[in-house]
Scaffold this motif. Structure first.
Motif, mmCIF file in Angstrom:
data_model
loop_
_atom_site.group_PDB
_atom_site.id
_atom_site.type_symbol
_atom_site.label_atom_id
_atom_site.label_comp_id
_atom_site.label_asym_id
_atom_site.label_seq_id
_atom_site.Cartn_x
_atom_site.Cartn_y
_atom_site.Cartn_z
ATOM 1 N N ARG A 20 0.801 -1.224 0.000
ATOM 2 C CA ARG A 20 0.000 0.000 0.000
ATOM 3 C C ARG A 20 0.831 1.270 0.000
ATOM 4 O O ARG A 20 0.354 2.313 -0.433
ATOM 5 C CB ARG A 20 -0.972 0.025 1.180
ATOM 6 C CG ARG A 20 -0.347 0.286 2.504
ATOM 7 C CD ARG A 20 -1.332 0.485 3.621
ATOM 8 N NE ARG A 20 -0.597 0.434 4.878
ATOM 9 C CZ ARG A 20 -0.441 -0.657 5.603
ATOM 10 N NH1 ARG A 20 -1.021 -1.772 5.232
ATOM 11 N NH2 ARG A 20 0.281 -0.635 6.694
ATOM 12 N N THR A 22 4.064 1.707 -1.338
ATOM 13 C CA THR A 22 5.002 1.907 -2.433
ATOM 14 C C THR A 22 4.208 2.348 -3.654
ATOM 15 O O THR A 22 3.249 1.672 -4.048
ATOM 16 C CB THR A 22 5.758 0.598 -2.744
ATOM 17 O OG1 THR A 22 6.203 0.036 -1.522
ATOM 18 C CG2 THR A 22 6.942 0.877 -3.652
ATOM 19 N N LEU A 23 4.622 3.486 -4.216
ATOM 20 C CA LEU A 23 3.867 4.037 -5.345
ATOM 21 C C LEU A 23 3.728 3.014 -6.465
ATOM 22 O O LEU A 23 4.709 2.350 -6.830
ATOM 23 C CB LEU A 23 4.565 5.295 -5.872
ATOM 24 C CG LEU A 23 4.408 6.569 -5.025
ATOM 25 C CD1 LEU A 23 5.216 7.705 -5.624
ATOM 26 C CD2 LEU A 23 2.937 6.971 -4.903
ATOM 27 N N ASN A 24 2.548 2.894 -7.009
ATOM 28 C CA ASN A 24 2.234 2.078 -8.185
ATOM 29 C C ASN A 24 2.196 0.564 -7.965
ATOM 30 O O ASN A 24 1.864 -0.166 -8.887
ATOM 31 C CB ASN A 24 3.190 2.371 -9.352
ATOM 32 C CG ASN A 24 2.973 3.764 -9.883
ATOM 33 O OD1 ASN A 24 1.856 4.277 -9.850
ATOM 34 N ND2 ASN A 24 4.032 4.403 -10.345
ATOM 35 N N LEU A 26 0.183 -1.138 -5.880
ATOM 36 C CA LEU A 26 -1.214 -1.570 -5.802
ATOM 37 C C LEU A 26 -1.910 -1.576 -7.174
ATOM 38 O O LEU A 26 -2.601 -2.544 -7.511
ATOM 39 C CB LEU A 26 -1.976 -0.706 -4.796
ATOM 40 C CG LEU A 26 -3.150 -1.385 -4.106
ATOM 41 C CD1 LEU A 26 -2.727 -2.660 -3.389
ATOM 42 C CD2 LEU A 26 -3.793 -0.458 -3.105
ATOM 43 N N PRO A 27 -1.730 -0.521 -8.000
ATOM 44 C CA PRO A 27 -2.359 -0.583 -9.332
ATOM 45 C C PRO A 27 -1.864 -1.754 -10.172
ATOM 46 O O PRO A 27 -2.649 -2.389 -10.884
ATOM 47 C CB PRO A 27 -1.957 0.748 -9.983
ATOM 48 C CG PRO A 27 -1.595 1.655 -8.872
ATOM 49 C CD PRO A 27 -1.116 0.797 -7.737
ATOM 50 N N ILE A 28 -0.571 -2.074 -10.064
ATOM 51 C CA ILE A 28 -0.029 -3.195 -10.853
ATOM 52 C C ILE A 28 -0.614 -4.519 -10.348
ATOM 53 O O ILE A 28 -1.045 -5.366 -11.137
ATOM 54 C CB ILE A 28 1.519 -3.206 -10.784
ATOM 55 C CG1 ILE A 28 2.075 -1.998 -11.560
ATOM 56 C CG2 ILE A 28 2.079 -4.507 -11.359
ATOM 57 C CD1 ILE A 28 3.561 -1.764 -11.371
ATOM 58 N N VAL A 31 -4.073 -4.832 -11.621
ATOM 59 C CA VAL A 31 -4.143 -5.229 -13.039
ATOM 60 C C VAL A 31 -4.070 -6.752 -13.158
ATOM 61 O O VAL A 31 -4.861 -7.381 -13.875
ATOM 62 C CB VAL A 31 -2.998 -4.569 -13.843
ATOM 63 C CG1 VAL A 31 -2.818 -5.265 -15.190
ATOM 64 C CG2 VAL A 31 -3.266 -3.085 -14.047
ATOM 65 N N PHE A 32 -3.123 -7.358 -12.408
ATOM 66 C CA PHE A 32 -2.974 -8.810 -12.501
ATOM 67 C C PHE A 32 -4.161 -9.539 -11.868
ATOM 68 O O PHE A 32 -4.515 -10.639 -12.291
ATOM 69 C CB PHE A 32 -1.648 -9.245 -11.862
ATOM 70 C CG PHE A 32 -0.483 -9.038 -12.788
ATOM 71 C CD1 PHE A 32 -0.183 -9.977 -13.775
ATOM 72 C CD2 PHE A 32 0.297 -7.903 -12.708
ATOM 73 C CE1 PHE A 32 0.861 -9.780 -14.654
ATOM 74 C CE2 PHE A 32 1.357 -7.688 -13.577
ATOM 75 C CZ PHE A 32 1.644 -8.637 -14.558
ATOM 76 N N LEU A 35 -6.687 -9.515 -14.560
ATOM 77 C CA LEU A 35 -6.300 -10.491 -15.595
ATOM 78 C C LEU A 35 -6.614 -11.917 -15.126
ATOM 79 O O LEU A 35 -7.120 -12.735 -15.891
ATOM 80 C CB LEU A 35 -4.794 -10.389 -15.882
ATOM 81 C CG LEU A 35 -4.351 -9.264 -16.815
ATOM 82 C CD1 LEU A 35 -2.817 -9.199 -16.856
ATOM 83 C CD2 LEU A 35 -4.892 -9.478 -18.220
#
Lengths: 192, 170
Positions: A20, A22-24, A26-28, A31-32, A35
């Motif tokens: 939570r 570390t930038l980016n 959570l969005p990555i 995405v998975f 998927l």
């Protein structure tokens, strides 16, 4: 240790904080997760449609299942790992979130449906494997599977729209609001 | 023809690049739920943090004017307020995190209150001011008056009351 403390410990873990804070990350992870779910639903939908008798009816059920279900498991593994990471990042909130709880119930029923199909319905699959029209129990399993997975997806997406201010969640830790500053408040009382 | 394997991994790679390059959005919803023309100033004690990915929330018990005890409601229960800000990852860059603002942390904040009357609000243009551990401000003062306090996040010292110009986030 009560349940809330248990989930607070997960949230406070190094992995929860990493995801939570570390930038980016959570969005990555998100995405998975999407998927993974797409892979689960996309493949299981085709198998379920064969069970219902609306798709690939000229191919044996076992062949459709063997072709596709391995990808369902790949998708499920991906969704489970990424889901656990997202859960760890904000465990105390998910724990008290009704939509999350319902999603887990729907997921459990989807699993139960699969187990019943494998252990009971599929036992005599050799008899109806190549038939266009499968037995009612197989059609029911296919229909229930689609319904439950759609429910899992709806509830999962719904969670994102429910996280306003939740004043009913208990305070974290062992904070004593009656005696905040120990000695200070005692002095105040004595002076007063 | 491109092989399925290549297409699959190409698609996943594109997804990762898009996700990584997404500028963290400061706001994904309207701020209409908050009254941007008002500022309420609090000094309180953290009771819980909700480190939500989109909006980190700090729940706190406001201290009384003497700064020695929490304010209680008619049922003698501690009042709990909440302040919302940017997402957990961005807030963590300013030291605003579950560990940085653990339960018991004393801090001061200004917030634009919810219009629906619930005890919550948005941080708006106020920075967070954290008192040194177990060191509440003197009566009537806030953490920015306490020696050794720290400032967290961009913003300014908040002032209670009506704003001359309504706060409208970018």
């Amino acid at each position: 240790m009560d349940y809330y403390s248990f989930f607070a410990a997960i949230e406070n873990s190094a992995i929860g904080a990493f995801v939570r804070e570390t930038l980016n990350v959570l969005p990555i992870v998100n995405v998975f997760h999407v998927l993974g779910i797409a892979l689960v639903f996309g493949t299981i939908f085709m198998v379920d449609m064969r069970l219902i008798g609306l798709q690939s009816v000229t191919r044996p059920v076992s062949r459709v299942a063997n072709d596709l279900l391995k990808w369902t498991w790949v998708g499920f593994a991906l969704a489970a790992v990424t889901g656990l990471l997202m859960f760890a990042a904000n465990a105390t909130t998910f724990y008290v979130n009704l939509q999350f709880q319902l999603k887990m119930v729907a997921l459990a029923f989807a699993g139960l449906n699969m187990v019943v199909f494998e252990l009971v319905t599929a036992r005599n699959m050799a008899i109806w494997d190549g038939e266009r029209r499968t037995p009612p129990s197989a059609r029911f399993a296919g229909f229930a599977s689609i319904t439950l997975w759609v429910l899992v997806i709806i509830l999962g997406r719904w969670i994102g729209y429910t996280k306003g201010f939740n004043f009913s969640a208990p305070p974290a830790g062992d904070l004593d609001l009656d005696n905040l500053f120990g000695a200070i408040s005692l002095v105040q009382t004595a002076v007063g | 023809m491109m092989s399925i394997k290549k297409a699959l991994f190409g698609g996943i790679a594109c997804g990762c690049i898009l996700a990584a390059s997404a500028v963290p959005s400061l706001a994904h919803h309207s701020f209409a739920m908050f009254d941007g023309s008002q500022v309420k100033v609090f000094t309180g004690v953290v009771t819980r943090i909700n480190p939500d990915a989109n909006h980190l929330q700090i729940f706190f018990a406001p201290l009384d004017d003497a700064r020695r005890a929490v304010i209680r409601d008619d049922n003698d229960e501690p009042q709990i307020w909440a302040v919302e800000m940017n997402g957990a990852a961005q807030a963590a860059q300013d030291g605003i995190s579950v560990n940085g603002f653990a339960p018991g942390t004393i801090f001061s904040i200004g917030l634009h209150p919810l219009r629906n009357g619930q005890p919550g609000g948005d941080r708006g243009e106020s920075a967070l001011y954290k008192c040194p551990a177990n060191t509440p401000p003197d009566a009537g003062e806030h953490c920015w008056d306490v020696e050794g306090s720290t400032v967290h996040g961009d913003g300014e010292i908040p002032h209670e009351g009506e704003l001359q110009e309504e706060y409208v986030p970018e």
